[in-house]
Design an enzyme around this catalytic site. Structure first.
Site, mmCIF file in Angstrom:
data_model
loop_
_atom_site.group_PDB
_atom_site.id
_atom_site.type_symbol
_atom_site.label_atom_id
_atom_site.label_comp_id
_atom_site.label_asym_id
_atom_site.label_seq_id
_atom_site.Cartn_x
_atom_site.Cartn_y
_atom_site.Cartn_z
ATOM 1 N N TYR A 150 -15.540 -0.946 8.945
ATOM 2 C CA TYR A 150 -14.079 -0.755 8.999
ATOM 3 C C TYR A 150 -13.496 -1.326 10.289
ATOM 4 C CZ TYR A 150 -9.571 1.505 9.582
ATOM 5 O OH TYR A 150 -8.234 1.742 9.821
ATOM 6 N N VAL A 157 -4.666 8.953 12.960
ATOM 7 C CA VAL A 157 -3.338 9.399 12.511
ATOM 8 C C VAL A 157 -3.444 10.746 11.789
ATOM 9 C CG1 VAL A 157 -1.279 8.778 11.208
ATOM 10 C CG2 VAL A 157 -2.682 6.970 12.220
ATOM 11 N N LYS A 192 -10.710 -4.468 10.599
ATOM 12 C CA LYS A 192 -9.377 -4.410 11.212
ATOM 13 C C LYS A 192 -9.224 -5.498 12.272
ATOM 14 C CE LYS A 192 -6.633 -1.914 10.089
ATOM 15 N NZ LYS A 192 -5.726 -2.102 8.921
ATOM 16 N N LEU A 199 -4.934 -6.587 -2.869
ATOM 17 C CA LEU A 199 -5.233 -7.485 -1.734
ATOM 18 C C LEU A 199 -6.235 -8.563 -2.134
ATOM 19 C CD1 LEU A 199 -5.550 -4.819 1.116
ATOM 20 C CD2 LEU A 199 -3.653 -6.394 0.719
ATOM 21 N N SER A 242 -8.654 9.558 7.746
ATOM 22 C CA SER A 242 -8.528 10.170 9.078
ATOM 23 C C SER A 242 -8.370 11.687 8.986
ATOM 24 C CB SER A 242 -7.348 9.570 9.842
ATOM 25 O OG SER A 242 -6.145 9.681 9.121
ATOM 26 N N PHE A 282 -0.974 7.148 3.082
ATOM 27 C CA PHE A 282 -0.486 8.197 3.989
ATOM 28 C C PHE A 282 0.629 7.664 4.902
ATOM 29 C CE2 PHE A 282 -1.984 10.504 8.090
ATOM 30 C CZ PHE A 282 -1.142 11.587 7.886
ATOM 31 N N ALA A 331 2.164 4.683 4.772
ATOM 32 C CA ALA A 331 3.219 3.993 4.020
ATOM 33 C C ALA A 331 4.227 4.982 3.433
ATOM 34 C CB ALA A 331 2.592 3.153 2.908
ATOM 35 N N ALA A 336 -1.230 -1.894 3.733
ATOM 36 C CA ALA A 336 -2.432 -1.746 2.894
ATOM 37 C C ALA A 336 -3.657 -2.375 3.539
ATOM 38 C CB ALA A 336 -2.191 -2.401 1.535
ATOM 39 N N GLY A 355 0.836 -1.213 0.000
ATOM 40 C CA GLY A 355 0.000 0.000 0.000
ATOM 41 C C GLY A 355 0.859 1.245 0.000
HETATM 42 P P1 NDP Z 1 -4.601 5.337 3.069
HETATM 43 O O1 NDP Z 1 -5.990 5.260 2.549
HETATM 44 O O2 NDP Z 1 -3.780 6.522 2.732
HETATM 45 O O3 NDP Z 1 -3.802 4.030 2.687
HETATM 46 C C1 NDP Z 1 -4.404 2.787 2.490
HETATM 47 C C2 NDP Z 1 -3.564 2.029 1.503
HETATM 48 O O4 NDP Z 1 -4.114 0.721 1.330
HETATM 49 C C3 NDP Z 1 -3.538 2.710 0.131
HETATM 50 O O5 NDP Z 1 -2.268 2.582 -0.426
HETATM 51 C C4 NDP Z 1 -4.535 1.863 -0.647
HETATM 52 O O6 NDP Z 1 -4.322 1.860 -2.043
HETATM 53 C C5 NDP Z 1 -4.264 0.487 -0.065
HETATM 54 N N1 NDP Z 1 -5.354 -0.428 -0.359
HETATM 55 C C6 NDP Z 1 -6.643 -0.330 0.008
HETATM 56 N N2 NDP Z 1 -7.347 -1.351 -0.486
HETATM 57 C C7 NDP Z 1 -6.477 -2.121 -1.214
HETATM 58 C C8 NDP Z 1 -6.581 -3.297 -1.992
HETATM 59 N N3 NDP Z 1 -7.739 -3.926 -2.145
HETATM 60 N N4 NDP Z 1 -5.463 -3.780 -2.569
HETATM 61 C C9 NDP Z 1 -4.277 -3.156 -2.441
HETATM 62 N N5 NDP Z 1 -4.108 -2.028 -1.731
HETATM 63 C C10 NDP Z 1 -5.204 -1.518 -1.134
HETATM 64 O O7 NDP Z 1 -4.736 5.217 4.628
HETATM 65 P P2 NDP Z 1 -3.643 5.185 5.799
HETATM 66 O O8 NDP Z 1 -2.287 5.347 5.287
HETATM 67 O O9 NDP Z 1 -4.143 6.092 6.821
HETATM 68 O O10 NDP Z 1 -3.857 3.704 6.307
HETATM 69 C C11 NDP Z 1 -2.862 2.721 6.220
HETATM 70 C C12 NDP Z 1 -3.184 1.621 7.189
HETATM 71 O O11 NDP Z 1 -3.245 2.162 8.494
HETATM 72 C C13 NDP Z 1 -4.508 0.904 6.942
HETATM 73 O O12 NDP Z 1 -4.311 -0.465 7.228
HETATM 74 C C14 NDP Z 1 -5.416 1.545 7.986
HETATM 75 O O13 NDP Z 1 -6.440 0.671 8.358
HETATM 76 C C15 NDP Z 1 -4.429 1.757 9.128
HETATM 77 N N6 NDP Z 1 -4.820 2.753 10.111
HETATM 78 C C16 NDP Z 1 -4.970 4.074 9.748
HETATM 79 C C17 NDP Z 1 -5.331 5.003 10.704
HETATM 80 C C18 NDP Z 1 -5.513 6.446 10.362
HETATM 81 O O14 NDP Z 1 -6.038 7.195 11.208
HETATM 82 N N7 NDP Z 1 -5.087 6.926 9.203
HETATM 83 C C19 NDP Z 1 -5.576 4.611 12.110
HETATM 84 C C20 NDP Z 1 -5.358 3.217 12.366
HETATM 85 C C21 NDP Z 1 -4.997 2.333 11.400
HETATM 86 P P3 NDP Z 1 -4.937 3.009 -2.977
HETATM 87 O O15 NDP Z 1 -4.009 4.199 -2.779
HETATM 88 O O16 NDP Z 1 -4.885 2.440 -4.339
HETATM 89 O O17 NDP Z 1 -6.328 3.269 -2.476
#
Ligand code: NDP
Length: 338
Positions: free
Chosen positions: A157, A189, A161, A62, A201, A12, A14, A82, A8
């Site tokens: 959601y 975050v 998780k 995924l 978020s 954000f 990553a 991701a 992923g």
């Molecule tokens: P983002 O939406 O910025 O990142 C999510 C990433 O997952 C993106 O790169 C997205 O790809 C990828 N993704 C989603 N669905 C798929 C799929 N089917 N196949 C491949 N890739 C996929 O969110 P965050 O960076 O904030 O979140 C990252 C992780 O952190 C997640 O697991 C989220 O649950 C977890 N998290 C986030 C929090 C927050 O407040 N931000 C709090 C707690 C946990 P694409 O860019 O193509 O959509």
């Protein structure tokens, strides 16, 4: 130089993780499901870092087995970040649960087959704090687990998780024994964004900045800066004692109204809402403002937690919440997202 996989990569958390890994001297490969977004990633990372960044990106979704074998080839560690994190509630919870759970298992199985040392999984505080009803402990810690079957105190959601993290632990204690796993459970975050395509978020900051609400929902949440979340992932990767552990990754708790106070002080020229909305009115607004639906189980609730393990085992002293809020807002304005 050890090679690290970040799934992923376009996200954000990553993006920050990739830059910190590069700063620490690792070689990084990322996965992305969208070739269009992947094409812009190196440019976005370079702009933010102020230097040329060029990481290898492998296409993998995924929802499919394709690409994961290639993605893990030759890597020592995997950060599985991701997971679907949409701003709006899907029609069916399975739209999130299936890719979150099956995707995590695909990544773990590929990592195990490749002889990867450890996978660090980005779970969420959502896998700890939901579904308790009246029985919720006053202070939540890593020993606690959300109860995904209690639908009145969960969203699709939060269920996705919990179910995905549980499946990951079940895998490494069963069929995947020998593969090390460490889990990061972040609260909301915030912190600097790199592009206008922002994580869900950040709506907690962009909505008040855009004056989309007349006042604030009675919403309380833990805040953590994305730079600390990225660091926690790396510490969980390198510290032997982090194996087999989960870590609540959070700093201060804030009421939404306090976010407004921070924004009003930092951006006096913007019209930031003031005061608290009655929860019945938020429920009504949610009918026409779908992102609000996600927060309905939160209204009026305070889910306090301990971040002792984050500090003592991973050595992270969280960036103060007001700094994280300001950094989000400044960057959202800079990239033109608000
Ligand atoms: P983002 O939406 O910025 O990142 C999510 C990433 O997952 C993106 O790169 C997205 O790809 C990828 N993704 C989603 N669905 C798929 C799929 N089917 N196949 C491949 N890739 C996929 O969110 P965050 O960076 O904030 O979140 C990252 C992780 O952190 C997640 O697991 C989220 O649950 C977890 N998290 C986030 C929090 C927050 O407040 N931000 C709090 C707690 C946990 P694409 O860019 O193509 O959509």
């Amino acid at each position: 130089m050890e090679k690290i996989l970040v799934t992923g990569a376009t996200g954000f958390i990553a993006s920050h993780l990739i830059l910190q890994l590069l700063d620490r001297g690792y070689e990084v490969r990322g996965t992305a499901r969208s070739t269009e977004k992947a094409g812009r990633l190196n440019e976005i990372l370079s702009d933010y870092a102020g230097r040329k960044v060029e990481i290898e990106i492998v296409a993998a979704d995924l929802g499919s087995d394709e690409g994961w074998g290639e993605a893990v080839k030759g890597v020592s560690y995997v950060h599985h970040v991701a997971s679907p994190f949409p701003a709006e509630t899907p029609k069916s919870a399975d739209e999130l649960i299936v890719p979150a759970r099956d995707g995590a298992l695909r990544v773990l199985k590929a990592a195990k087959a490749e002889g990867v040392k450890r996978v660090v999984l980005t779970s969420s505080f959502a896998a700890i704090s939901y579904g308790w009803g009246d029985q919720r402990p006053d202070v939540l810690t890593e020993v606690h687990w959300s109860k995904p079957d209690r639908l009145d105190d969960n969203t699709a959601y939060t269920r996705s998780k919990t179910i995905a993290e549980k499946a990951a632990w079940d895998y490494v204690t069963g069929e995947g024994a020998g593969l090390e796993l460490s889990v990061i459970n972040p609260v909301a975050v915030f912190g600097p964004v790199m592009s206008e395509d922002v994580s869900s978020s950040l709506q907690l900051i962009s909505q008040p900045l855009q004056g989309k609400l007349p006042a604030f929902p009675k919403l309380n949440f833990g805040v953590v800066d994305v730079r600390d979340v990225a660091r926690a992932h790396i510490e969980a990767m390198v510290r032997p004692e982090a194996n087999g552990e989960r870590f609540i990754c959070g700093g201060d708790l804030l009421w939404m109204e306090e976010v407004g106070d921070i924004l009003r002080e930092a951006f006096p020229d913007r019209k930031i809402p003031k005061g608290t909305l009655p929860s019945w009115l938020v429920r009504l607004f949610a009918r026409v403002n779908p992102p609000l639906k996600q927060i309905l189980p939160e209204l009026g609730r305070k889910r306090a937690y301990s971040n002792e393990k984050l500090k003592s085992v991973l050595g992270i002293e969280p960036i103060p919440a007001d700094e994280a809020v300001r950094a989000s807002a400044e960057s959202l304005i800079r990239v033109g997202a608000v």
